[in-house]
Write an enzyme that holds these catalytic residues in place. Structure first.
Site, PDB file in Angstrom:
ATOM      1  N   CYS A 160      -2.496   8.726   2.631  1.00 36.78           N
ATOM      2  CA  CYS A 160      -2.420   8.302   1.227  1.00 36.78           C
ATOM      3  C   CYS A 160      -3.708   8.620   0.490  1.00 36.78           C
ATOM      4  O   CYS A 160      -3.697   8.857  -0.721  1.00 36.78           O
ATOM      5  CB  CYS A 160      -2.116   6.803   1.151  1.00 36.78           C
ATOM      6  SG  CYS A 160      -0.516   6.354   1.839  1.00 36.78           S
TER       7      CYS A 160
ATOM      8  N   GLU B 135       0.892  -1.170   0.000  1.00 35.33           N
ATOM      9  CA  GLU B 135       0.000   0.000   0.000  1.00 35.33           C
ATOM     10  C   GLU B 135       0.919   1.205   0.000  1.00 35.33           C
ATOM     11  O   GLU B 135       1.554   1.513   1.002  1.00 35.33           O
ATOM     12  CB  GLU B 135      -0.931  -0.024   1.218  1.00 35.33           C
ATOM     13  CG  GLU B 135      -2.144   0.883   1.047  1.00 35.33           C
ATOM     14  CD  GLU B 135      -1.886   2.313   1.455  1.00 35.33           C
ATOM     15  OE1 GLU B 135      -1.595   3.137   0.557  1.00 35.33           O
ATOM     16  OE2 GLU B 135      -1.980   2.610   2.648  1.00 35.33           O
TER      17      GLU B 135
END
Length: 456
Positions: A264, A230
């Site tokens: 993010c 990720e």
């Protein structure tokens, strides 16, 4: 022996000094995890789930201590940190309740007689390399599914959040988890390659930078290890002419400045239709002014310091590059005087492809707004990125919203909504934003052996 010091982003002063584990200590931890897996994986899944319930309870009981540690180590405002504790506990609750059901044998249809069953089981010890921006939640979403699955855990937390990592390890121990099932590793990044190469380690999960993801993927591939990555994101936030502007503005400011923009899935590129551009830009700048940086331990603070001075320096260089090349600075954009890693809420427009802010991830409280003439231009701009994590689309036309969602090159789309992590919903992206999924059923399956039983 090698040591390192954690730094308080509020003041720039040292918090605590820690001793790095030696190679021998790391090998011993891997051996304990390997041996523990052999026993842990044979415990009935309902009993493994009971440990997760206790871990969730201890998160809530120690909410104040955990939240304070996050505020001091990485600058997260205390109320946001408390919310992260609750989110983390909910993930352990979800896998405690649903994990045993999701792990049940699945009957497969066969046409030539007999039966076929798909059985989900563990694969061994899994290495998790965790980031500093959500130091509790990121651990929970990696640890919870793997524990209920029967894997053992080797956890390397971000060095800047060592205390949070130790608090998590203590919670796991106090929940009664058998020794070796969860090993907290205080190690340097240079020690990771040897860990991945160790045949007793069967997979690796990283949440971190694009550069770190490439390195880990290369090392995992060399040793034929499964990896989940990720990585970064530059999420588009599309506002069309018919959008509910009040709702879009509420979520735009929250999505961009929460956690000092260090997420993010922050709303990093706010793409607004020209028909509502003037109103949206004016109101957004006014709202951004309310995000005043302050002490993260103060419950009234919405915007704390960034996690590090080095991160702030990188962000400010990106902003100054954009301004020097002609971007419009509507708010902020100057490093404040005084100690710590504080940076003001900043708003830019007029960013063009020759500027760093166009193609690079802005990991801090900086919003970039783009004006577009059409839906087609909005989609082209949204997809003009090497990242593909989350996104948001604001329109009152359901068909248009779904059409845009189909065209966006991302792993997640919020329709009139931000991407909010929920334990039962898969999380992850495409392109340079990573490989694999976390949370939900998909997160449970990433480090599982999906074994076929063919019964005559």
């Amino acid at each position: 022996m090698a040591t390192y010091e954690t730094i308080d982003p509020r003041t720039g002063t040292g918090i605590a000094e820690y001793l790095l584990m030696s190679a021998e200590e790391v090998r011993a931890a891997v051996e304990r995890a390997d041996v523990a897996h052999g026993k842990w994986s044979t415990i009935p899944r309902d009993q493994r789930a009971e440990f997760l319930t206790r871990i969730a309870e201890l998160h809530r009981l120690r909410k104040c201590e955990l939240a304070e540690a996050m505020a001091i180590e990485m600058g997260k405002p205390i109320t946001q940190a408390e919310g992260e504790v609750e989110l983390s506990a909910s993930i352990f609750d979800y896998y405690a309740e649903q994990g045993p059901l999701l792990l049940a044998d699945e009957e497969l249809r066969v046409t030539d007689g007999g039966r076929a069953v798909l059985r989900t089981s563990s694969i061994g010890s899994i290495l998790g390399i965790m980031p500093w921006n959500f130091p509790l939640y990121q651990v929970a979403r990696f640890v919870a599914p793997n524990l209920v699955l029967g894997n053992s855990i080797l956890l390397k937390h971000a060095r800047s959040c060592t205390k949070v990592g130790l608090l998590i390890a203590q919670i796991v121990a106090d929940a009664g988890l058998p020794a070796g099932v969860y090993e907290n590793l205080i190690i340097a990044s240079s020690q990771i390659a040897d860990l991945i190469a160790d045949p007793r380690v069967h997979g690796v999960s990283l949440t971190g930078s694009e550069e770190a993801g490439r390195t880990v993927a290369e090392q995992a591939g060399r040793h034929l290890k499964k990896c989940v990555l990720e990585l970064g994101g530059s999420d588009p936030f599309i506002v069309l002419a018919d959008a509910d502007l009040a709702q879009a503005l509420d979520l735009a400011e929250l999505g961009r400045f929460m956690n000092a923009g260090q997420s993010c899935t922050s709303a990093k590129r706010i793409i607004v239709h020209r028909d509502v551009w003037d109103e949206f830009l004016s109101d957004f700048v006014e709202r951004a002014k309310a995000w005043v940086a302050g002490d993260p331990l103060d419950k009234t603070t919405k915007l704390g310091p960034m996690a590090s001075v080095s991160g702030r320096r990188e962000l400010d260089e990106q902003v100054q590059d954009a301004v020097a090349k002609g971007a419009t600075l509507h708010l902020g954009g100057a490093v404040p005087e005084g100690p710590g890693a504080y940076y003001p809420a900043t708003v830019l427009s007029g960013v063009t492809p020759d500027m760093r802010a166009y193609s690079e991830e802005l990991f801090g409280p900086v919003a970039v707004l783009y004006k577009v003439d059409s839906v087609e231009q909005a989609v082209r701009l949204a997809n003009d990125s090497r990242f593909g994590l989350g996104s948001a689309v604001f329109t009152q036309d359901a068909q248009v919203a779904n059409d845009i969602a189909d065209q966006l090159e991302v792993g997640m789309v919020g329709l009139n909504s931000l991407i909010r992590s929920k334990a039962n919903l898969p999380f992850g992206g495409v392109k340079a934003s990573g490989i694999g999924r976390e949370l939900g059923r998909l997160g449970l399956d990433e480090f599982a052996n999906k074994k076929l039983l063919r019964i005559a």
